[in-house]
Design an enzyme around this catalytic site. Structure first.
Site, short mmCIF file in Angstrom:
data_model
loop_
_atom_site.label_atom_id
_atom_site.label_comp_id
_atom_site.label_asym_id
_atom_site.label_seq_id
_atom_site.Cartn_x
_atom_site.Cartn_y
_atom_site.Cartn_z
N LYS A 173 13.95 -19.93 -32.97
CA LYS A 173 13.65 -19.08 -34.12
C LYS A 173 12.14 -18.94 -34.31
O LYS A 173 11.62 -17.87 -34.66
CB LYS A 173 14.29 -19.67 -35.38
CG LYS A 173 13.97 -18.87 -36.65
CD LYS A 173 14.72 -19.41 -37.85
CE LYS A 173 14.39 -18.59 -39.10
NZ LYS A 173 15.21 -18.97 -40.26
N HIS A 231 41.17 -3.04 -0.73
CA HIS A 231 41.07 -2.39 -2.04
C HIS A 231 42.04 -3.00 -3.05
O HIS A 231 42.78 -2.29 -3.74
CB HIS A 231 41.29 -0.88 -1.91
CG HIS A 231 40.23 -0.20 -1.10
ND1 HIS A 231 38.88 -0.31 -1.39
CD2 HIS A 231 40.31 0.58 0.01
CE1 HIS A 231 38.19 0.39 -0.50
NE2 HIS A 231 39.03 0.92 0.36
#
Length: 514
Positions: A133, A273
């Site tokens: 922070k 595939h």
């Protein structure tokens, strides 16, 4: 300058701390980190000495103190903060080096609830978040891989630059978020709540990918923090070959999932595939591979292969006859690796001995899929064929037909809906899937299988809505069929099976795969 060091992962700690002292930092530390520093002869002050407050509650409270968090959160450029810090004898802390208690490792070790709970860090995340922070004034380091660049930047510029602090801040918040997600996930698992009200996911980046499914799409590969006991693509060891692509990883996972359906005997799976184009089992791995490849030699070109036994020399030589993209197996013999070394671009993945176990099984887990603005979750489809099926035709399947039906049903689960699979007792013969109607899937499989389908068994992932698909399967030469049942036209479809002299069993279980 003051730096606070408190780390669970002590990789690189000593040389990093030595570098900080050399650059003029004074060090604060706690527990095992302090012991490691002192053992290396590095001067450091214990946090309790700095705060003038003892560690209490068995070490649960050490750093939760105004002299620590005030030193981290104080803003030296704000007069009111400076005044309060001076009044309370709080010294600014400009560098915080923290990584958290080994919660995930404790869970993975099989420890009991008390040990796991004790390894939930409290003070560490508080310091990390406070430092992040206040990144404009504090550098927060949570990853030992950042030690060297941070030291270099301090050495070159007398401080950690703002952009580096900003980068470290992002990494720090991701670190605590993933940590909390791991805790939340463990708690949900302990409570047997796979679908909690609020979902948090924790994964670590394996690698950036050159692109996603297509070159214009970005991509990356992530894995869980702890390796599962079951074999997985994410934790497999890459032995050789080009960098894995997005499509490689998808196909390898599909191949691994299917080969795990047949743990009892050597099995070979060929995927193209994301669709099975060859599956076979045999007592000899090379024969299983050659049989699987022969199902559709055209599609096998450039395919992905999975094995459930160590790849030996004969199997490696068979693979070397065809261009393949990638292979995943439990292991490879030294001679097999020599044979395949000539295929420099072939990606070889070693999944470990769990894949070769005769009791290996797909991992019970949740499948996730993103949609616009949300995510879908479901249990992975890991339902096994029931030992007893309901025979609905006049004729029951013969023992050989039943073996073929069981084989076809397992493969069918891995073919896109509407899925149709023709099989013999130990191999895939042809498949059709991904169509908008079931009869087209049958016809595609018929075109691929030809005369090989005579005497075969056929599996359908969902019920036949009309008899036309079954009529086509009979015309192809299938003599037995397995399907879930449940259509309003079941009686019509069963009657068609009887007309053709086919044995039909229903499972009551559907295997849609979209």
């Amino acid at each position: 300058m003051l730096a606070l060091l408190s780390v669970s992962d002590k990789r690189g700690l000593v040389p990093f701390a030595q570098g900080l002292v050399r650059l003029g930092y004074r060090l604060l530390s706690t527990g095992g980190t302090l012991e490691a520093l002192k053992a290396a002869g590095i001067p450091a002050t214990q946090v309790s000495e700095h705060t003038q407050s003892p560690e209490i509650l068995g070490g649960r409270v050490k750093t939760l103190h105004p002299r620590i968090h005030g030193g981290i959160l104080g803003r030296p450029d704000l007069e009111s903060d400076k005044a309060e810090m001076a009044a309370n004898h709080i010294e600014p802390i400009s560098l915080v080096v923290v990584n958290l208690y080994p919660f995930r490792q404790t869970v993975a070790s099989g420890a009991g609830e008390d040990d796991v709970i004790e390894n939930i860090d409290i003070g560490g995340p508080a310091m990390v978040r406070a430092s992040a922070k206040n990144f404009k004034h504090v550098a927060i380091v949570v990853d030992p891989d950042d030690y060297a660049p941070v030291l270099a930047e301090i050495e070159g510029h007398k401080a950690v630059g703002l952009e580096t602090r900003r980068r470290l801040m992002r990494k720090a918040f991701a670190h605590t978020a993933a940590y909390d997600a791991s805790i939340s996930g463990w708690l949900s698992g302990e409570a047997q709540e796979p679908f909690p009200e609020e979902l948090s996911l924790a994964f670590r980046k394996v690698q950036g990918l050159r692109y996603g499914e297509n070159p214009h799409q970005r991509g990356a590969f992530y894995k869980e923090y702890a390796a599962p006991k079951e074999p997985s693509v994410a934790f497999a060891k890459v032995l050789q070959g080009k960098e894995l692509s997005y499509n490689n990883i998808l196909d390898l996972d599909a191949a691994l999932g299917l080969v795990l359906e047949f743990p009892e005997k050597p099995c070979a799976v060929v995927i193209k595939h994301n669709t099975p184009c060859g599956v076979a089992v045999d007592d000899v791995l090379e024969k299983a591979y050659r049989t699987a490849r022969a199902v559709d030699e055209v599609s096998a070109f450039g395919g992905i292969v999975a094995f459930n036994r160590e790849v030996d020399e004969a199997t490696a030589k068979a693979m070397a006859e065809t261009f393949l993209e990638a292979v995943i197996a439990p292991s490879y013999s030294a001679v097999a690796l020599q044979v395949l070394a000539g295929k420099k671009n072939l990606r070889l993945l070693e999944a470990g001995p769990a894949l070769a176990s005769p009791t290996a099984a797909p991992r019970p887990q949740v499948d996730a899929r993103s949609v616009s603005g949300g995510m879908l979750l479901m249990d992975r489809d890991a339902v096994e064929p029931p030992l007893e099926w309901k025979v609905v035709s006049k004729r029951a399947p013969t023992p050989e037909e039943e073996r073929a039906l069981r084989f076809a049903w397992k493969v069918c689960k891995h073919v896109k809906s509407n899925a149709i699979v023709f099989a013999a007792p130990a191999q895939l013969l042809a498949q059709g899937g991904g169509q908008t109607n079931r009869v087209d899937s049958v016809r595609i499989a018929m075109t691929r299988g030809g005369e090989a389908l005579k005497g075969s068994a056929v599996a359908s992932d969902a019920f036949f809505p009309f008899r036309d698909g079954l009529d086509e399967a009979a015309r192809a030469g299938a003599t037995a069929v397995i399907q879930p049942g449940g259509s309003v036209r079941d009686a019509e479809v069963i009657a068609a099976a009887d007309e053709h002299g086919m044995a039909m069993v229903v499972t009551g279980v559907r295997h849609f795969r979209h």
